[in-house]
Write a protein that holds these residues in place. Structure first.
Motif, mmCIF file in Angstrom:
data_model
loop_
_atom_site.group_PDB
_atom_site.id
_atom_site.type_symbol
_atom_site.label_atom_id
_atom_site.label_comp_id
_atom_site.label_asym_id
_atom_site.label_seq_id
_atom_site.Cartn_x
_atom_site.Cartn_y
_atom_site.Cartn_z
ATOM 1 N N ARG A 157 -53.754 62.697 52.072
ATOM 2 C CA ARG A 157 -54.416 61.653 51.280
ATOM 3 C C ARG A 157 -55.840 62.038 50.873
ATOM 4 N NH1 ARG A 157 -49.600 61.022 51.580
ATOM 5 N NH2 ARG A 157 -48.558 59.083 52.184
ATOM 6 N N SER A 158 -56.084 63.320 50.734
ATOM 7 C CA SER A 158 -57.424 63.773 50.358
ATOM 8 C C SER A 158 -57.570 63.969 48.849
ATOM 9 C CB SER A 158 -57.751 65.096 51.062
ATOM 10 O OG SER A 158 -56.901 66.142 50.585
ATOM 11 N N SER A 159 -56.458 63.975 48.114
ATOM 12 C CA SER A 159 -56.527 64.192 46.667
ATOM 13 C C SER A 159 -55.380 63.472 45.972
ATOM 14 C CB SER A 159 -56.476 65.685 46.331
ATOM 15 O OG SER A 159 -55.204 66.226 46.644
ATOM 16 N N MET A 160 -55.577 63.232 44.679
ATOM 17 C CA MET A 160 -54.542 62.605 43.866
ATOM 18 C C MET A 160 -54.501 63.292 42.504
ATOM 19 S SD MET A 160 -53.851 58.560 43.104
ATOM 20 C CE MET A 160 -55.426 58.201 42.336
ATOM 21 N N SER A 161 -53.323 63.708 42.093
ATOM 22 C CA SER A 161 -53.136 64.343 40.793
ATOM 23 C C SER A 161 -52.190 63.480 39.965
ATOM 24 C CB SER A 161 -52.544 65.746 40.959
ATOM 25 O OG SER A 161 -53.399 66.581 41.720
ATOM 26 N N VAL A 162 -52.584 63.164 38.738
ATOM 27 C CA VAL A 162 -51.778 62.320 37.855
ATOM 28 C C VAL A 162 -51.351 63.163 36.659
ATOM 29 C CG1 VAL A 162 -51.715 60.199 36.498
ATOM 30 C CG2 VAL A 162 -53.060 60.294 38.599
ATOM 31 N N LEU A 163 -50.052 63.301 36.469
ATOM 32 C CA LEU A 163 -49.514 64.142 35.402
ATOM 33 C C LEU A 163 -48.733 63.290 34.410
ATOM 34 C CD1 LEU A 163 -49.088 67.118 34.430
ATOM 35 C CD2 LEU A 163 -46.882 67.029 35.624
ATOM 36 N N SER A 164 -49.188 63.282 33.158
ATOM 37 C CA SER A 164 -48.480 62.553 32.112
ATOM 38 C C SER A 164 -47.599 63.509 31.327
ATOM 39 C CB SER A 164 -49.474 61.865 31.170
ATOM 40 O OG SER A 164 -50.239 62.845 30.477
ATOM 41 N N LYS A 352 -63.826 61.771 43.383
ATOM 42 C CA LYS A 352 -64.072 63.153 42.977
ATOM 43 C C LYS A 352 -62.848 64.047 43.153
ATOM 44 C CE LYS A 352 -66.069 64.506 47.455
ATOM 45 N NZ LYS A 352 -67.290 65.003 48.131
ATOM 46 N N ARG A 353 -61.834 63.576 43.889
ATOM 47 C CA ARG A 353 -60.623 64.364 44.068
ATOM 48 C C ARG A 353 -59.442 63.787 43.281
ATOM 49 N NH1 ARG A 353 -59.706 67.848 47.892
ATOM 50 N NH2 ARG A 353 -58.355 68.658 46.244
ATOM 51 N N ILE A 354 -59.731 62.967 42.279
ATOM 52 C CA ILE A 354 -58.682 62.446 41.396
ATOM 53 C C ILE A 354 -58.688 63.272 40.111
ATOM 54 C CG2 ILE A 354 -57.910 60.463 40.040
ATOM 55 C CD1 ILE A 354 -59.113 58.652 42.185
ATOM 56 N N THR A 355 -57.523 63.752 39.718
ATOM 57 C CA THR A 355 -57.405 64.580 38.510
ATOM 58 C C THR A 355 -56.333 64.013 37.603
ATOM 59 O OG1 THR A 355 -57.967 66.544 39.812
ATOM 60 C CG2 THR A 355 -57.017 66.909 37.631
ATOM 61 N N MET A 356 -56.687 63.784 36.335
ATOM 62 C CA MET A 356 -55.736 63.348 35.310
ATOM 63 C C MET A 356 -55.395 64.546 34.431
ATOM 64 S SD MET A 356 -55.591 59.938 35.693
ATOM 65 C CE MET A 356 -56.542 58.793 36.712
ATOM 66 N N ALA A 357 -54.107 64.776 34.192
ATOM 67 C CA ALA A 357 -53.703 65.933 33.385
ATOM 68 C C ALA A 357 -52.466 65.589 32.566
ATOM 69 C CB ALA A 357 -53.418 67.131 34.283
ATOM 70 N N THR A 358 -52.217 66.391 31.556
ATOM 71 C CA THR A 358 -51.032 66.248 30.708
ATOM 72 C C THR A 358 -50.137 67.460 30.909
ATOM 73 O OG1 THR A 358 -52.254 64.994 29.045
ATOM 74 C CG2 THR A 358 -50.203 66.027 28.331
ATOM 75 N N MET A 359 -48.844 67.239 31.008
ATOM 76 C CA MET A 359 -47.918 68.361 31.142
ATOM 77 C C MET A 359 -48.116 69.349 29.988
ATOM 78 S SD MET A 359 -43.788 68.491 30.648
ATOM 79 C CE MET A 359 -44.045 68.560 28.850
ATOM 80 N N PRO A 360 -48.359 70.624 30.300
ATOM 81 C CA PRO A 360 -48.458 71.616 29.225
ATOM 82 C C PRO A 360 -47.189 71.586 28.368
ATOM 83 C CG PRO A 360 -49.213 72.557 31.293
ATOM 84 C CD PRO A 360 -48.586 71.231 31.632
ATOM 85 N N TRP A 361 -47.376 71.571 27.042
ATOM 86 C CA TRP A 361 -46.232 71.413 26.150
ATOM 87 C C TRP A 361 -46.328 72.407 25.003
ATOM 88 C CZ3 TRP A 361 -47.576 70.271 21.117
ATOM 89 C CH2 TRP A 361 -48.882 69.807 20.928
ATOM 90 N N ALA A 362 -45.203 72.576 24.333
ATOM 91 C CA ALA A 362 -45.126 73.432 23.142
ATOM 92 C C ALA A 362 -44.148 72.785 22.179
ATOM 93 C CB ALA A 362 -44.661 74.843 23.517
ATOM 94 N N TYR A 363 -44.269 73.110 20.907
ATOM 95 C CA TYR A 363 -43.316 72.577 19.935
ATOM 96 C C TYR A 363 -41.968 73.259 20.074
ATOM 97 C CZ TYR A 363 -46.857 69.931 17.429
ATOM 98 O OH TYR A 363 -47.837 69.028 17.100
ATOM 99 N N GLY A 364 -40.906 72.481 19.910
ATOM 100 C CA GLY A 364 -39.568 73.030 19.869
ATOM 101 C C GLY A 364 -39.286 73.587 18.483
ATOM 102 N N PRO A 524 -53.492 74.989 34.828
ATOM 103 C CA PRO A 524 -53.888 75.839 33.698
ATOM 104 C C PRO A 524 -54.695 75.038 32.674
ATOM 105 C CG PRO A 524 -51.584 75.204 33.506
ATOM 106 C CD PRO A 524 -52.039 74.734 34.852
ATOM 107 N N GLU A 525 -55.409 75.732 31.814
ATOM 108 C CA GLU A 525 -56.226 75.075 30.791
ATOM 109 C C GLU A 525 -55.396 74.155 29.907
ATOM 110 O OE1 GLU A 525 -59.537 75.071 30.279
ATOM 111 O OE2 GLU A 525 -59.745 76.199 32.149
ATOM 112 N N SER A 526 -54.148 74.533 29.684
ATOM 113 C CA SER A 526 -53.285 73.754 28.794
ATOM 114 C C SER A 526 -52.960 72.373 29.344
ATOM 115 C CB SER A 526 -51.984 74.510 28.533
ATOM 116 O OG SER A 526 -51.335 74.842 29.750
ATOM 117 N N ALA A 527 -53.269 72.114 30.618
ATOM 118 C CA ALA A 527 -53.025 70.792 31.196
ATOM 119 C C ALA A 527 -54.144 69.808 30.862
ATOM 120 C CB ALA A 527 -52.865 70.893 32.711
ATOM 121 N N ASP A 528 -55.247 70.309 30.301
ATOM 122 C CA ASP A 528 -56.354 69.457 29.845
ATOM 123 C C ASP A 528 -56.800 68.485 30.935
ATOM 124 O OD1 ASP A 528 -58.232 68.722 27.992
ATOM 125 O OD2 ASP A 528 -56.931 67.339 26.906
#
Length: 547
Positions: A157-164, A352-364, A524-528
Motif C-alpha cells: 500500500r505504498s503506491s498506486m498506479s492508475v492505467l486508462s 506523491k506515490r500516485i501515478t496516472m497513465a494511459t496504456m501505450p497505443w498505436a493505430y491499427g 515508458p514515455e508513451s504512457a504519458d
C-alpha cells in the motif's frame, strides 16, 4: 490568483439542457484517438453518423470512480444510516468470463496487491442521465463503458498506479454469459467499450484480464449523473488552463467548456464539461482529454485528503449519499463497510506515490482504431502484474552480495509443477505441466511432481516459502533458463512450486524472447504518466479553440 468560473454562475441559475452542454454535437466525426476522418463504426453504415455522435457524449465518468473510493474511505458519517446507504448501492457479478486467471500469491509478508477496474457508463436509461446528455433515441440502449481505468494498489500500500485505456482500443472480448438473462455472447473482436454490452461490467473485467494477464479483485462503475453529484458533493475541484478556452466551434464540435486562463474551481455540470473536452485541449484528441481527466483526478484526490470540509458531518453525509447512489459495484464490495475499509486502504497511499497513465497505443491498419502498442503496452502490463509502480520510485530490494546456493540435493528436492497456460482466448496447452516436469527429471530433479489443477497465469513463476529455500528455487530457475525475477518468496508457499505460464507455451527450455529482456522499473514515455503531487499541471489550450 484563482479566477471565477466563466460558466459557473449560469450553471447555478438553471438546469442546462443537452444542447447547452454540447451533447448534440458531432464530436467523433473522425478516426479513433485523434479526431481525424474515417473512424470505424461498429454499428454499420446505417448507424454510422448517429453512432459517432453518441460516442462523443460518453467521456466523463472517469474521475468520479476513484473519487468515490477515496470519499468512502473518509466518510465515516455514512455509518449513521448504514442500511440506507447499503440500499443505494447497485451490485453485479465480478467476472463473466471463464479464463481461470490465478490470483497472485501473497509476498513474504503475507501481502497481496489490489486491482480495481473503474468504469464510466454512458447509460441514458434515467431521466437525469438523459437530461445531462444524449438523445431520446438512446433510451433503452445498452450502455457502453467508454471510460475504463485499472487502479493498481501495491501489496504494501505504498503506491498506486492508475492505467486508462482508449475507449476504441480493438481487443478480443471473450465469451460472456449475462447472469440476468442467461444470454450467451460469443467471443468477438471489437472496441473495448462494447464489452459492457455483453452482460455487464463482469464482461469488461473478463476482457481486461485476458488483455493484460492482471487479476482484478473488484470493479466500480459510475454514470453521467454520478459525475455531477460527486463534483458537487466535494465542493468543486481546482483545474488549470494555460490560455482562454472555449470548447465550441461552428460545426458543433465541443463540450461547451468556457474558461479564462489560469486556475478555476469547477463543479457539477462544468466538471462534466471539463472531463469530456476533446476539442480545445492539446491536439483535439482523446489523448489530450485523458490528460485533462488525469489532472482532475489528481486534484480531487489532493482535495479529499487535505480538505477541512471533510470534518463536517453534513459534508460527509452528502459525499456518502452521492457516492453510494452513483455506484454499481461487484458483490465483494456490496456494503458500505466493505467500501469504507477499501477506502481506508487507499488512503494509506501518499499523493506523491500516485501515478496516472494511459496504456501505450498505436493505430491499427487504416488508422481507424487503436491497438495496444507492441512492446510498450506489454511492459506496462508486466509491471502491474509484478507489482512494480509506474513512477519508477520503488526502492530497490537489498540483495546479498551473492545469490544463496542450493541446500538440497536435486534428486531430493520436492517441486510441484502446475499448468498455467489456460485462458478463454488461447485455450490451455494440454499436458504442459508433465512436459516441464519431465524436463526437470532429465536435469536431475527426479522428485518433481505435478498438480493437475489447470489455471491461467501470464508469467512463469517459481514460488518458495522461507529464506532457506531461496537457493534451491534459484537453482531450479537457472537450470530451466528462467530469469531471477521469476523467483518469488511467498508466505503461503509450501515447498517449491513452478507455474508454467502463457509466456512459455511450448518447448522444454524457457524462451529467450520471454526472459532475455530486463524487467522494467518505470513506465515508458508513451504512457504519458502524471504524478499525483504535480500541483503545477495546466492543460495546454489548442489555438483553434481560444478566445
Amino acid at each position: 490568483m484563482r479566477q471565477s468560473s466563466v460558466r459557473g454562475d449560469r450553471s447555478r441559475r438553471h438546469q442546462p439542457d443537452a444542447q447547452e452542454l454540447g451533447w448534440d454535437d458531432s464530436l467523433y466525426e473522425g478516426r479513433s484517438g485523434d479526431g481525424g476522418e474515417g473512424a470505424a463504426d461498429p454499428a454499420g453504415p446505417a448507424g454510422h453518423g448517429r453512432r459517432r455522435r453518441r460516442r462523443g457524449r460518453r467521456v466523463l465518468r472517469w474521475t468520479a470512480g476513484i473519487a468515490a473510493l477515496l470519499v468512502l474511505g473518509t466518510a465515516g458519517a455514512g455509518y449513521l444510516y448504514y442500511e440506507h446507504l447499503n440500499g443505494n448501492l447497485r451490485k453485479g457479478a465480478l467476472d463473466l468470463g471463464d479464463g481461470g486467471l490465478k490470483k497472485p500469491e501473497p509476498n513474504a509478508f503475507g501481502q497481496t496487491p489490489m486491482n480495481i477496474l473503474l468504469l464510466g457508463s454512458d447509460s441514458r436509461n434515467s431521466k437525469e442521465n438523459l437530461k445531462l446528455g444524449g438523445a431520446k433515441g438512446d433510451v433503452g440502449r445498452k450502455p457502453l463503458a467508454d471510460v475504463q481505468m485499472l487502479l493498481h494498489v501495491s501489496a504494501d500500500r505504498s503506491s498506486m498506479s492508475v492505467l486508462s485505456i482508449p475507449r476504441d482500443t480493438r481487443v478480443t472480448i471473450p465469451e460472456c454469459t449475462d447472469p440476468k438473462s442467461g444470454e450467451k455472447y460469443p467471443q468477438t473482436t471489437a472496441p473495448i467499450n462494447q464489452s459492457l454490452q455483453h452482460g455487464g461490467p463482469g464482461c469488461t473485467v473478463a476482457t481486461w484480464k485476458e488483455l493484460t494477464g492482471i487479476y482484478i479483485d473488484h470493479f466500480m462503475m459510475i454514470d453521467f449523473a454520478g459525475v455531477v453529484q460527486m463534483a458537487d458533493a466535494v465542493g468543486g475541484v481546482p483545474v488549470c488552463v494555460d490560455g482562454n478556452v472555449y470548447s465550441h466551434d461552428s460545426k458543433g464540435h465541443g463540450s461547451g467548456l468556457k474558461l479564462t486562463k489560469g486556475e478555476h474551481t469547477i463543479k457539477g455540470v462544468q466538471a462534466l464539461q471539463w472531463l469530456r473536452t476533446r476539442y480545445g485541449f492539446e491536439d483535439n484528441t482523446d489523448i489530450g482529454r485523458a490528460k485533462a481527466q488525469h489532472m482532475y483526478m489528481n486534484s480531487m484526490i489532493r482535495q479529499l485528503k487535505s480538505s477541512a470540509k471533510l470534518t463536517d458531518p453534513g459534508k460527509l453525509q452528502a459525499l456518502a449519499e452521492a457516492a453510494t447512489k452513483a455506484l454499481t459495484v461487484d458483490e465483494g464490495l456490496g456494503t458500505v463497510k466493505k467500501l469504507y475499509d477499501l477506502g481506508g486502504d487507499l488512503n494509506r497511499v501518499p499523493v506523491k506515490r500516485i501515478t496516472m497513465a494511459t496504456m501505450p497505443w498505436a493505430y491499427g491498419p487504416g488508422e481507424s482504431y487503436v491497438i495496444p502498442k507492441p512492446g510498450d503496452a506489454d511492459q506496462v502490463f508486466a509491471m502491474l502484474r509484478n507489482d512494480t509502480a509506474l513512477d519508477g520510485k520503488d526502492k530497490a530490494k537489498k540483495k546479498p552480495a551473492a545469490d544463496p546456493k542450493p541446500t538440497t540435493a536435486k534428486d531430493q528436492l520436492q517441486i510441484t509443477v502446475q499448468n498455467g497456460t489456460n485462458g478463454a482466448i488461447q485455450g490451455p496447452v494440454v499436458g504442459r505441466a508433465s512436459q516441464v516436469q519431465g524436463q526437470l527429471a532429465s536435469l536431475g530433479y527426479t522428485a518433481a511432481g505435478t498438480d493437475a489443477t489447470l489455471i491461467a497465469q501470464a508469467d512463469t513463476t517459481i514460488t518458495y516459502g522461507g529464506k532457506d529455500a531461496e537457493g534451491d528455487a534459484l537453482g531450479v530457475a537457472k537450470a530451466l533458463g528462467l530469469p531471477k525475477s521469476a523467483v518469488k518468496e511467498s508466505s503461503s508457499a509450501q515447498g517449491i512450486r513452478l507455474v508454467v505460464g502463457n509466456d512459455w507455451r511450448a518447448g522444454t527450455a524457457y524462451p529467450k524472447a520471454a526472459g532475455g529482456k530486463k524487467q522494467a522499473d518505470k513506465a515508458p514515455e508513451s504512457a504519458d504518466a502524471l504524478n499525483g503531487e504535480d500541483k503545477g499541471a495546466c492543460m495546454k489550450v489548442n489555438p483553434g479553440y481560444t478566445w
